[in-house]
Design an enzyme around this catalytic site. Sequence first.
Site, PDB file in Angstrom:
ATOM      1  N   THR A  87      -5.384  -7.506  10.747  1.00 12.12           N
ATOM      2  CA  THR A  87      -5.561  -6.199  10.094  1.00 12.12           C
ATOM      3  C   THR A  87      -4.876  -5.044  10.828  1.00 12.12           C
ATOM      4  O   THR A  87      -4.216  -4.218  10.193  1.00 12.12           O
ATOM      5  CB  THR A  87      -7.072  -5.899   9.961  1.00 12.12           C
ATOM      6  OG1 THR A  87      -7.685  -6.990   9.277  1.00 12.12           O
ATOM      7  CG2 THR A  87      -7.304  -4.615   9.193  1.00 12.12           C
ATOM      8  N   ASN A 137      -1.489  -0.177   7.234  1.00  9.96           N
ATOM      9  CA  ASN A 137      -0.999  -1.509   7.615  1.00  9.96           C
ATOM     10  C   ASN A 137      -0.209  -2.197   6.495  1.00  9.96           C
ATOM     11  O   ASN A 137      -0.158  -3.415   6.399  1.00  9.96           O
ATOM     12  CB  ASN A 137      -2.160  -2.370   8.128  1.00  9.96           C
ATOM     13  CG  ASN A 137      -3.255  -2.506   7.090  1.00  9.96           C
ATOM     14  OD1 ASN A 137      -3.108  -2.056   5.950  1.00  9.96           O
ATOM     15  ND2 ASN A 137      -4.346  -3.137   7.470  1.00  9.96           N
ATOM     16  N   HIS A 161      -1.859  -5.527   1.492  1.00 13.86           N
ATOM     17  CA  HIS A 161      -3.165  -6.153   1.256  1.00 13.86           C
ATOM     18  C   HIS A 161      -2.951  -7.544   0.689  1.00 13.86           C
ATOM     19  O   HIS A 161      -2.038  -7.756  -0.108  1.00 13.86           O
ATOM     20  CB  HIS A 161      -3.963  -5.325   0.231  1.00 13.86           C
ATOM     21  CG  HIS A 161      -5.172  -6.059  -0.289  1.00 13.86           C
ATOM     22  ND1 HIS A 161      -6.395  -6.005   0.343  1.00 13.86           N
ATOM     23  CD2 HIS A 161      -5.332  -6.916  -1.336  1.00 13.86           C
ATOM     24  CE1 HIS A 161      -7.248  -6.793  -0.319  1.00 13.86           C
ATOM     25  NE2 HIS A 161      -6.621  -7.346  -1.340  1.00 13.86           N
ATOM     26  N   ARG A 195      -1.959 -14.449   3.957  1.00  7.77           N
ATOM     27  CA  ARG A 195      -2.652 -13.790   5.070  1.00  7.77           C
ATOM     28  C   ARG A 195      -1.900 -14.012   6.383  1.00  7.77           C
ATOM     29  O   ARG A 195      -1.822 -13.122   7.218  1.00  7.77           O
ATOM     30  CB  ARG A 195      -4.095 -14.307   5.182  1.00  7.77           C
ATOM     31  CG  ARG A 195      -4.996 -13.977   4.005  1.00  7.77           C
ATOM     32  CD  ARG A 195      -5.414 -12.531   3.943  1.00  7.77           C
ATOM     33  NE  ARG A 195      -6.203 -12.110   5.089  1.00  7.77           N
ATOM     34  CZ  ARG A 195      -6.849 -10.949   5.155  1.00  7.77           C
ATOM     35  NH1 ARG A 195      -6.796 -10.088   4.130  1.00  7.77           N
ATOM     36  NH2 ARG A 195      -7.513 -10.610   6.222  1.00  7.77           N
ATOM     37  N   GLU A 247     -10.301  -9.988  -7.351  1.00  8.17           N
ATOM     38  CA  GLU A 247      -9.321  -8.896  -7.253  1.00  8.17           C
ATOM     39  C   GLU A 247      -8.229  -8.943  -8.331  1.00  8.17           C
ATOM     40  O   GLU A 247      -7.801  -7.880  -8.822  1.00  8.17           O
ATOM     41  CB  GLU A 247      -8.648  -8.935  -5.876  1.00  8.17           C
ATOM     42  CG  GLU A 247      -9.587  -8.574  -4.733  1.00  8.17           C
ATOM     43  CD  GLU A 247      -8.945  -8.679  -3.355  1.00  8.17           C
ATOM     44  OE1 GLU A 247      -9.544  -8.187  -2.391  1.00  8.17           O
ATOM     45  OE2 GLU A 247      -7.836  -9.258  -3.234  1.00  8.17           O
ATOM     46  N   TYR A 288     -12.482  -2.406  -3.193  1.00  6.63           N
ATOM     47  CA  TYR A 288     -12.949  -2.384  -1.796  1.00  6.63           C
ATOM     48  C   TYR A 288     -14.474  -2.315  -1.693  1.00  6.63           C
ATOM     49  O   TYR A 288     -15.007  -1.913  -0.648  1.00  6.63           O
ATOM     50  CB  TYR A 288     -12.307  -1.213  -1.046  1.00  6.63           C
ATOM     51  CG  TYR A 288     -10.875  -1.485  -0.597  1.00  6.63           C
ATOM     52  CD1 TYR A 288     -10.561  -2.622   0.158  1.00  6.63           C
ATOM     53  CD2 TYR A 288      -9.843  -0.596  -0.889  1.00  6.63           C
ATOM     54  CE1 TYR A 288      -9.257  -2.876   0.585  1.00  6.63           C
ATOM     55  CE2 TYR A 288      -8.531  -0.841  -0.455  1.00  6.63           C
ATOM     56  CZ  TYR A 288      -8.255  -1.981   0.280  1.00  6.63           C
ATOM     57  OH  TYR A 288      -6.974  -2.227   0.720  1.00  6.63           O
ATOM     58  N   PHE A 342     -14.860   3.308   7.691  1.00  9.04           N
ATOM     59  CA  PHE A 342     -13.493   3.470   7.187  1.00  9.04           C
ATOM     60  C   PHE A 342     -13.397   3.409   5.668  1.00  9.04           C
ATOM     61  O   PHE A 342     -12.305   3.529   5.107  1.00  9.04           O
ATOM     62  CB  PHE A 342     -12.552   2.431   7.831  1.00  9.04           C
ATOM     63  CG  PHE A 342     -12.882   0.984   7.524  1.00  9.04           C
ATOM     64  CD1 PHE A 342     -12.442   0.372   6.354  1.00  9.04           C
ATOM     65  CD2 PHE A 342     -13.619   0.221   8.421  1.00  9.04           C
ATOM     66  CE1 PHE A 342     -12.729  -0.958   6.073  1.00  9.04           C
ATOM     67  CE2 PHE A 342     -13.921  -1.115   8.150  1.00  9.04           C
ATOM     68  CZ  PHE A 342     -13.474  -1.703   6.975  1.00  9.04           C
ATOM     69  N   LYS A 402       0.832  -1.201   0.000  1.00  2.00           N
ATOM     70  CA  LYS A 402       0.000   0.000   0.000  1.00  2.00           C
ATOM     71  C   LYS A 402       0.879   1.269   0.000  1.00  2.00           C
ATOM     72  O   LYS A 402       2.095   1.185   0.216  1.00  2.00           O
ATOM     73  CB  LYS A 402      -0.904  -0.032   1.239  1.00  2.00           C
ATOM     74  CG  LYS A 402      -1.925  -1.185   1.220  1.00  2.00           C
ATOM     75  CD  LYS A 402      -2.796  -1.128   2.471  1.00  2.00           C
ATOM     76  CE  LYS A 402      -3.841  -2.213   2.476  1.00  2.00           C
ATOM     77  NZ  LYS A 402      -4.713  -2.117   3.687  1.00  2.00           N
ATOM     78  N   ARG A 408       2.680  -6.975   9.265  1.00  2.00           N
ATOM     79  CA  ARG A 408       2.000  -5.904   9.998  1.00  2.00           C
ATOM     80  C   ARG A 408       2.508  -5.819  11.438  1.00  2.00           C
ATOM     81  O   ARG A 408       2.633  -4.728  12.004  1.00  2.00           O
ATOM     82  CB  ARG A 408       0.492  -6.134   9.958  1.00  2.00           C
ATOM     83  CG  ARG A 408      -0.094  -5.834   8.566  1.00  2.00           C
ATOM     84  CD  ARG A 408      -1.463  -6.424   8.387  1.00  2.00           C
ATOM     85  NE  ARG A 408      -2.167  -5.896   7.221  1.00  2.00           N
ATOM     86  CZ  ARG A 408      -3.329  -6.348   6.805  1.00  2.00           C
ATOM     87  NH1 ARG A 408      -3.934  -7.339   7.441  1.00  2.00           N
ATOM     88  NH2 ARG A 408      -3.902  -5.822   5.734  1.00  2.00           N
TER      89      ARG A 408
END
Length: 151
Positions: free
Chosen positions: A92, A113, A116, A86, A127, A50, A58, A10, A103
């Site tokens: 998160t 964070n 993704h 993940r 995605e 998203y 958020f 990100k 993270r």
Amino acid sequence: MVERTLVLVKPDGVKRRLIGKVINRFEEKGLKIVALKMLVLSRQKAEHHYAVHKGKPFYEPLVSFITSGPIVAMVLEGESAIDVTRKLMGPTFGFDAPPGTIRGDFSLSRQFNIVHGSDSQKTADYEIPIFFSKEEILSYQTEDEKFFKSD
Ligand code: IDP
Ligand code: MG
């Protein structure tokens, strides 16, 4: 099962010069990069990506954030790639994420964070085409692949 998943570094990860470190976590684990690019995401694509969060408090800040600067997008391939990715990312919120996760090692924030990753096969199928055409996803073999099989 060998799977493909979408990973993003990100804008906070890019601006904090963490691209290399983040990619390295996935490579060292044994996941294979089969597509990779740097881009600034359009608002339209960000809203599509998203969409599941539309209406949440958020959501608007998140769309603004993800379009606020360059990101690095990649497709990772490997055994259980979705779940493994993940787990390497961690939960998160950075302040909740355990040390050893991306993270957990690099974030204290809810929003900022770093990374993704698709959360299911269905999500990955949704995605990946937002970021990559079929032609941009490359199939290739490496000499060390026997070490990264599940058996
Ligand atoms: P995930 O990235 O771990 O899958 P999601 O719940 O899908 O987490 O949320 C998407 C992104 O939205 C998060 O990675 C984070 O950047 C942001 N986000 C989620 N919950 C919050 C929040 O409560 N406050 C601020 N940002 C949030
Ligand atoms: Mg998510």
